[in-house]
Design a protein around this motif. Structure first.
Motif, PDB file in Angstrom:
ATOM      1  N   LEU A 173       0.843  -1.195   0.000  1.00 55.75           N
ATOM      2  CA  LEU A 173       0.000   0.000   0.000  1.00 55.75           C
ATOM      3  C   LEU A 173       0.880   1.249   0.000  1.00 55.75           C
ATOM      4  O   LEU A 173       1.725   1.428   0.871  1.00 55.75           O
ATOM      5  CB  LEU A 173      -0.913   0.008   1.223  1.00 55.75           C
ATOM      6  CG  LEU A 173      -1.834   1.218   1.410  1.00 55.75           C
ATOM      7  CD1 LEU A 173      -2.789   1.349   0.242  1.00 55.75           C
ATOM      8  CD2 LEU A 173      -2.606   1.092   2.721  1.00 55.75           C
ATOM      9  N   TYR A 232       0.913   5.435   0.116  1.00 52.22           N
ATOM     10  CA  TYR A 232       0.070   6.535   0.594  1.00 52.22           C
ATOM     11  C   TYR A 232       0.850   7.837   0.520  1.00 52.22           C
ATOM     12  O   TYR A 232       1.949   7.943   1.075  1.00 52.22           O
ATOM     13  CB  TYR A 232      -0.382   6.267   2.031  1.00 52.22           C
ATOM     14  CG  TYR A 232      -1.131   7.406   2.686  1.00 52.22           C
ATOM     15  CD1 TYR A 232      -2.209   8.009   2.052  1.00 52.22           C
ATOM     16  CD2 TYR A 232      -0.760   7.875   3.939  1.00 52.22           C
ATOM     17  CE1 TYR A 232      -2.899   9.054   2.653  1.00 52.22           C
ATOM     18  CE2 TYR A 232      -1.450   8.910   4.551  1.00 52.22           C
ATOM     19  CZ  TYR A 232      -2.518   9.498   3.899  1.00 52.22           C
ATOM     20  OH  TYR A 232      -3.203  10.532   4.493  1.00 52.22           O
ATOM     21  N   TYR A 278      -3.988   7.067  -2.370  1.00 48.99           N
ATOM     22  CA  TYR A 278      -3.609   5.706  -2.025  1.00 48.99           C
ATOM     23  C   TYR A 278      -3.479   4.879  -3.307  1.00 48.99           C
ATOM     24  O   TYR A 278      -4.237   5.076  -4.265  1.00 48.99           O
ATOM     25  CB  TYR A 278      -4.675   5.045  -1.159  1.00 48.99           C
ATOM     26  CG  TYR A 278      -5.023   5.770   0.112  1.00 48.99           C
ATOM     27  CD1 TYR A 278      -4.459   5.408   1.326  1.00 48.99           C
ATOM     28  CD2 TYR A 278      -5.946   6.811   0.106  1.00 48.99           C
ATOM     29  CE1 TYR A 278      -4.800   6.062   2.493  1.00 48.99           C
ATOM     30  CE2 TYR A 278      -6.295   7.479   1.263  1.00 48.99           C
ATOM     31  CZ  TYR A 278      -5.712   7.096   2.458  1.00 48.99           C
ATOM     32  OH  TYR A 278      -6.052   7.748   3.614  1.00 48.99           O
TER      33      TYR A 278
END
Length: 555
Positions: free
Chosen positions: A242, A244, A251
């Motif tokens: 992930l 960010y 995201y």
């Protein structure tokens, strides 16, 4: 040749080679540059007052020192300061040991290690000047222009500006606080890389967690989490990898991506995904799945690609799904090529050969829209080539078709069906719901049918309907089918087919989080302390290790 001349020549060669080595290498001998007084005893020289020593490119200052000239080492007491002449490195402490042979300084109590904008505070530091590596243990704190990092143990590799923090690591930034047990921090680009469990709480209240480590650029405010979760008041995003960007509120996830909109109670899953938090816009593809949560039920929908938008304007709150649509809920199921779910009115629009099933009924058309109210199917509107099929108690297929149809449902079952334009109706006449009498076939521009438990109970037709009754004895397959009839029950999706497409692994609400650990640890007393408290003699007390006269202390 004269033997005496040969011996003198050899001696001169040895002397010259020694001088050459002296000029080629920096001396490793500790030198005394200044001291108010000097005392010597037992191979140790005591330096008192304004002590200044030198070792290669380092100047050493302290209040007093024990200098062991033969061993080329010194013990330093009071206001210790070691300053590098060539590099901007200064170290201070209350006490230190310096070994000129190994070039290792062992500093203790109130240690401050400064390298330009980076400062390390600890009580126990070993600094190897040969490798330019400082190692601390039993707690330390590193401060630079942006961050404060603390841990139980750490290694500062000055040449490459890398600090490795281990055990109970806490990174405090003006915008967030991070906790982990293994972190590598590069002081020049100000990047932090963690191994294993990592938990972050931002100043805005965001929670960022990673089970398998993370990478964070503290200046760009960009995170990369592995098996990570980012949770805000409005959303939750999870992925195996992930990314960010805090500044852009953006995201990007890879592998097992899931985005939850808490306000709408809609969760989107897929293999890859992007989410723009400010726009509340997400794009997910790769075995995509939607779960719409109701109080007592859940709507599942599978698709290749999903686009979700939940802006402030009601007209822009929607979910788009493309290709191979499958959806299922307790009281309905359906398939289509594409779909639009409008959040504002809970309507679902299906396009390109859509088919819907509701208990005993099947409906199809070129396009259709159905509405959900109070968590149940409320009504459905079908346009162009609309076709409805309902099974009765004898599993006969009652059929209706027309240009458009509107169906109304009650408690999950169809209650009325309005057909407008080129209406056709074919339904089986039953006797006491147990015996087929024949088939009623009616043509009318407009038809309104009323149902009870899926069976036709009443039919109203427009002006001059054209009807025909066929007795049961004359019924064959052609008579019992309207043109375009297709009973496609084998295509009806269910939870098994949805799970085969994608079955999400649920998030463990009780998974470990370092912010849940108490900051204060209670230490259990030793057996010696317990016995002393009780006033009992201690069995086999440990003997204190005496410091030899040489003054050498093992660290």
């Amino acid at each position: 040749m004269n033997i005496r001349f040969l011996r003198i020549s050899c001696l001169l060669l040895l002397l010259l080679s020694g001088i050459g080595r002296g000029f080629g290498q920096e001396s490793s001998v500790l030198e005394i540059l200044n001291s108010t007084s000097l005392e010597g005893t037992r191979g140790m020289e005591r330096l008192l007052g304004e002590v200044e020593m030198k070792h290669q490119s380092s100047l050493i200052f302290c209040d007093s020192a024990h200098f062991y000239r033969a061993e080329n080492r010194a013990r330093l007491f009071g206001n210790v300061r070691i300053q590098d002449i060539e590099d901007p490195i200064t170290t201070t402490s209350a006490y230190a040991e310096y070994d000129g042979n190994t070039k290792v300084a062992k500093l203790r109590r109130n240690v401050v290690f400064t390298n330009q904008e980076t400062t390390l505070y600890t009580d126990y530091l070993d600094y190897n000047r040969e490798s330019n590596i400082a190692t601390y243990f039993n707690k330390g704190r590193v401060v630079d222009s942006t961050n404060v990092l603390t841990s139980e143990r750490g290694i500062y590799e000055v040449n490459i500006e890398r600090i490795t923090f281990r055990q109970d690591v806490v990174l405090v930034n003006p915008d967030y606080t991070m906790k982990t047990n293994d972190l590598i921090y590069l002081t020049i680009p100000k990047t932090a890389e963690t191994k294993g469990l990592t938990n972050i709480i931002s100043k805005a209240g965001y929670k960022l967690d990673a089970q398998k480590g993370s990478f964070y650029d503290t200046q760009q405010k960009q995170f990369r989490f592995f098996e990570g979760i980012v949770e805000t008041e409005e959303s939750r995003v999870k992925a195996e990898e992930l990314f960010y960007d805090e500044e852009k509120a953006y995201y990007e996830g890879k592998e097992d991506v899931r985005v939850l909109n808490k306000e709408r109670q809609v969760e989107v899953f897929g293999e890859r995904g992007q989410y723009w938090e400010d726009r509340k816009y997400s794009l997910v593809h790769g075995n995509a799945l939607v779960r719409k949560y109701f109080e007592s039920d859940t709507l599942f929908m599978a698709a290749d690609t999903l686009i979700s938008h939940d802006s402030e304007a009601d007209t822009a709150k929607y979910l788009l799904a493309f290709h191979s649509i499958k959806l299922t809920k307790t009281d309905l199921a359906g398939i289509a090529d594409s779909l639009v779910y409008n959040y504002s009115d809970s309507s679902i629009r299906l396009f390109q050969d859509p088919v819907m099933w509701n208990q005993k009924s099947q409906i199809s058309a070129d396009s259709m829209v159905f509405f959900i109210a109070n968590e149940e199917l409320d009504r459905v509107y079908m346009k162009d080539k609309a076709f409805a099929i309902m099974t009765d108690t004898l599993l006969n297929h009652n059929q209706m078709k027309g240009r458009t149809m509107t169906g109304y449902f009650k408690e999950g079952q169809i209650e009325t069906l309005d057909i407008d334009g080129n209406g056709e109706s074919l339904y089986f006449a039953l006797e006491a719901d147990t015996l087929t009498q024949g088939i009623n076939r009616i043509l009318s521009a407009n038809i309104k049918l009323t149902f009870q438990e899926g069976a036709i109970r009443k039919a109203n037709f427009g002006i001059r309907p054209d009807g025909q009754f066929t007795p049961v004895q004359k019924i064959d397959e052609k008579i019992s089918r309207l043109e375009g009839f297709q009973w496609r029950i084998e295509e009806k999706p269910d939870r098994t087919s949805i799970d085969a497409w994608r079955k999400p692994i649920e998030i463990d609400p009780d998974q470990e989080n370092l912010f849940n650990e108490p900051d204060v640890r209670l230490e259990m007393p030793t057996e010696e302390q317990i016995q002393k408290k009780l006033g009992k003699p201690v069995l086999n007390p440990a003997k204190k290790k005496l410091i030899p006269d040489s003054g050498k202390v093992d660290f």
